[in-house]
Design an enzyme around this catalytic site. Structure first.
Site, mmCIF file in Angstrom:
data_model
loop_
_atom_site.group_PDB
_atom_site.id
_atom_site.type_symbol
_atom_site.label_atom_id
_atom_site.label_comp_id
_atom_site.label_asym_id
_atom_site.label_seq_id
_atom_site.Cartn_x
_atom_site.Cartn_y
_atom_site.Cartn_z
ATOM 1 N N CYS A 66 11.914 -9.797 -2.882
ATOM 2 C CA CYS A 66 12.542 -9.094 -2.013
ATOM 3 C C CYS A 66 11.726 -9.500 -0.750
ATOM 4 O O CYS A 66 10.704 -10.217 -0.660
ATOM 5 C CB CYS A 66 12.155 -7.512 -2.362
ATOM 6 S SG CYS A 66 10.720 -6.885 -1.781
ATOM 7 N N CYS B 195 7.989 -8.531 -0.406
ATOM 8 C CA CYS B 195 7.292 -9.613 -1.293
ATOM 9 C C CYS B 195 6.907 -10.808 -0.695
ATOM 10 O O CYS B 195 6.097 -11.290 -0.821
ATOM 11 C CB CYS B 195 7.923 -9.391 -2.684
ATOM 12 S SG CYS B 195 7.504 -8.391 -3.803
ATOM 13 N N ASP C 38 6.378 -2.689 12.373
ATOM 14 C CA ASP C 38 8.091 -2.927 12.265
ATOM 15 C C ASP C 38 8.538 -3.744 13.307
ATOM 16 O O ASP C 38 8.358 -3.600 14.533
ATOM 17 C CB ASP C 38 8.556 -1.331 12.266
ATOM 18 C CG ASP C 38 9.863 -1.344 11.831
ATOM 19 O OD1 ASP C 38 10.044 -0.717 10.668
ATOM 20 O OD2 ASP C 38 11.006 -1.956 12.085
ATOM 21 N N HIS D 111 5.102 -5.026 -6.090
ATOM 22 C CA HIS D 111 6.454 -4.680 -5.980
ATOM 23 C C HIS D 111 6.707 -3.372 -6.834
ATOM 24 O O HIS D 111 6.686 -3.328 -7.702
ATOM 25 C CB HIS D 111 7.564 -5.575 -6.129
ATOM 26 C CG HIS D 111 8.951 -5.351 -6.153
ATOM 27 N ND1 HIS D 111 9.551 -5.306 -4.860
ATOM 28 C CD2 HIS D 111 9.871 -4.550 -6.760
ATOM 29 C CE1 HIS D 111 10.855 -4.806 -4.751
ATOM 30 N NE2 HIS D 111 10.778 -4.434 -5.894
ATOM 31 N N ASN E 66 11.638 6.685 3.183
ATOM 32 C CA ASN E 66 13.293 6.799 2.996
ATOM 33 C C ASN E 66 13.156 6.463 1.757
ATOM 34 O O ASN E 66 12.878 5.460 1.146
ATOM 35 C CB ASN E 66 13.956 5.997 3.850
ATOM 36 C CG ASN E 66 13.741 6.590 5.421
ATOM 37 O OD1 ASN E 66 13.446 7.460 5.724
ATOM 38 N ND2 ASN E 66 13.672 5.460 6.220
ATOM 39 N N GLY F 167 18.199 6.793 3.099
ATOM 40 C CA GLY F 167 18.637 5.812 4.121
ATOM 41 C C GLY F 167 17.310 4.503 3.838
ATOM 42 O O GLY F 167 17.276 3.910 5.020
ATOM 43 N N HIS G 54 11.438 -2.034 -1.202
ATOM 44 C CA HIS G 54 10.027 -2.308 -1.599
ATOM 45 C C HIS G 54 9.430 -0.965 -0.969
ATOM 46 O O HIS G 54 9.409 -0.912 0.006
ATOM 47 C CB HIS G 54 9.531 -3.565 -1.083
ATOM 48 C CG HIS G 54 8.040 -4.114 -1.498
ATOM 49 N ND1 HIS G 54 7.697 -5.114 -1.768
ATOM 50 C CD2 HIS G 54 6.920 -3.142 -1.173
ATOM 51 C CE1 HIS G 54 6.395 -5.086 -2.220
ATOM 52 N NE2 HIS G 54 5.887 -4.012 -1.734
ATOM 53 N N HIS H 219 7.554 1.475 1.225
ATOM 54 C CA HIS H 219 6.968 1.352 2.435
ATOM 55 C C HIS H 219 6.827 2.780 2.872
ATOM 56 O O HIS H 219 7.877 3.555 2.858
ATOM 57 C CB HIS H 219 7.480 0.300 3.330
ATOM 58 C CG HIS H 219 9.051 0.673 3.509
ATOM 59 N ND1 HIS H 219 10.132 0.388 2.638
ATOM 60 C CD2 HIS H 219 9.869 1.109 4.574
ATOM 61 C CE1 HIS H 219 11.193 0.456 2.969
ATOM 62 N NE2 HIS H 219 11.029 1.131 3.864
ATOM 63 N N HIS I 137 6.392 4.419 6.743
ATOM 64 C CA HIS I 137 6.397 4.431 8.323
ATOM 65 C C HIS I 137 5.370 5.226 8.847
ATOM 66 O O HIS I 137 5.592 6.408 8.449
ATOM 67 C CB HIS I 137 7.994 4.839 8.679
ATOM 68 C CG HIS I 137 9.129 4.080 8.140
ATOM 69 N ND1 HIS I 137 9.782 3.006 9.008
ATOM 70 C CD2 HIS I 137 9.685 4.156 6.966
ATOM 71 C CE1 HIS I 137 11.001 2.580 8.227
ATOM 72 N NE2 HIS I 137 10.786 3.278 7.357
HETATM 73 P P1 AMP Z 1 13.958 1.672 5.499
HETATM 74 O O1 AMP Z 1 15.330 1.835 6.043
HETATM 75 O O2 AMP Z 1 13.111 2.879 5.448
HETATM 76 O O3 AMP Z 1 14.081 0.715 4.382
HETATM 77 O O4 AMP Z 1 13.067 0.804 6.615
HETATM 78 C C1 AMP Z 1 13.128 -0.668 6.574
HETATM 79 C C2 AMP Z 1 12.154 -1.198 7.749
HETATM 80 O O5 AMP Z 1 11.817 -2.356 7.698
HETATM 81 C C3 AMP Z 1 13.012 -0.990 9.201
HETATM 82 O O6 AMP Z 1 12.424 -0.130 10.161
HETATM 83 C C4 AMP Z 1 12.961 -2.213 9.782
HETATM 84 O O7 AMP Z 1 13.177 -2.383 10.948
HETATM 85 C C5 AMP Z 1 11.658 -3.040 9.052
HETATM 86 N N1 AMP Z 1 11.889 -4.446 8.719
HETATM 87 C C6 AMP Z 1 12.840 -5.057 8.220
HETATM 88 N N2 AMP Z 1 12.745 -6.497 8.137
HETATM 89 C C7 AMP Z 1 11.227 -6.619 8.628
HETATM 90 C C8 AMP Z 1 10.521 -7.660 8.859
HETATM 91 N N3 AMP Z 1 10.816 -8.761 8.532
HETATM 92 N N4 AMP Z 1 9.126 -7.578 9.556
HETATM 93 C C9 AMP Z 1 9.027 -6.019 9.771
HETATM 94 N N5 AMP Z 1 9.696 -5.028 9.869
HETATM 95 C C10 AMP Z 1 10.995 -5.216 9.287
HETATM 96 ZN ZN ZN Z 2 8.867 -6.282 -3.102
#
Ligand code: AMP
Ligand code: ZN
Length: 117
Positions: A2, A5, A28, A44, A82, A88, A93, A95, A97
């Site tokens: 992913c 990862c 982000d 992961h 989320n 959403g 993976h 995370h 915010h």
């Molecule tokens: P979610 O919708 O909770 O899965 O949030 C995914 C978050 O990852 C979003 O806020 C994206 O802007 C952020 N995101 C996606 N790719 C990257 C990346 N390569 N580096 C930093 N943030 C990322």
């Molecule tokens: Zn991962």
């Protein structure tokens, strides 16, 4: 593998805020607040629903360190995850915010929120 990862493995660049043996915090790519940091376990785990108590315990202390490092421990912040489709979640993976740097709006309710009242 992913996308997060790949970030942990340094195959994709990231703007690191804080790092420990088991966790990583980075900015982000598309910030939704003046401070918008993603906090992830290096292993992961696909979502909060499948996270262990051990992971969450470590992530709690690590998140508090991140907040102190960027100063939002004093000003306040929002920590959200989320989970799954309705939550959403776009990256599968775990995370969190960390949002701050300004007084945040509360706009995550759905238009049907009051139907069951
Ligand atoms: P979610 O919708 O909770 O899965 O949030 C995914 C978050 O990852 C979003 O806020 C994206 O802007 C952020 N995101 C996606 N790719 C990257 C990346 N390569 N580096 C930093 N943030 C990322
Ligand atoms: Zn991962």
């Amino acid at each position: 593998m992913c996308i997060f990862c790949k970030i942990v493995n340094k195959e994709i660049p990231n703007n690191t805020v804080h790092e420990s043996e088991h966790f990583l915090a980075f900015h982000d790519l598309y910030p939704k607040a003046p401070i918008h940091i993603l906090i992830i376990p290096k292993i992961h785990v696909d979502c909060f629903q499948n996270a262990s108590a051990e992971t969450m315990a470590g992530l709690t202390l690590f998140s508090q360190e991140v907040a102190r490092k960027v100063g939002v421990d004093k000003t306040g912040y929002r920590l959200i995850t989320n989970n799954g489709e309705d939550g959403g979640q776009e990256v599968n993976h775990l995370h969190f915010h960390m949002l701050g740097g300004a007084k945040l709006a509360w706009d995550h309710t759905h238009e049907d929120a009051h139907k069951s009242l």
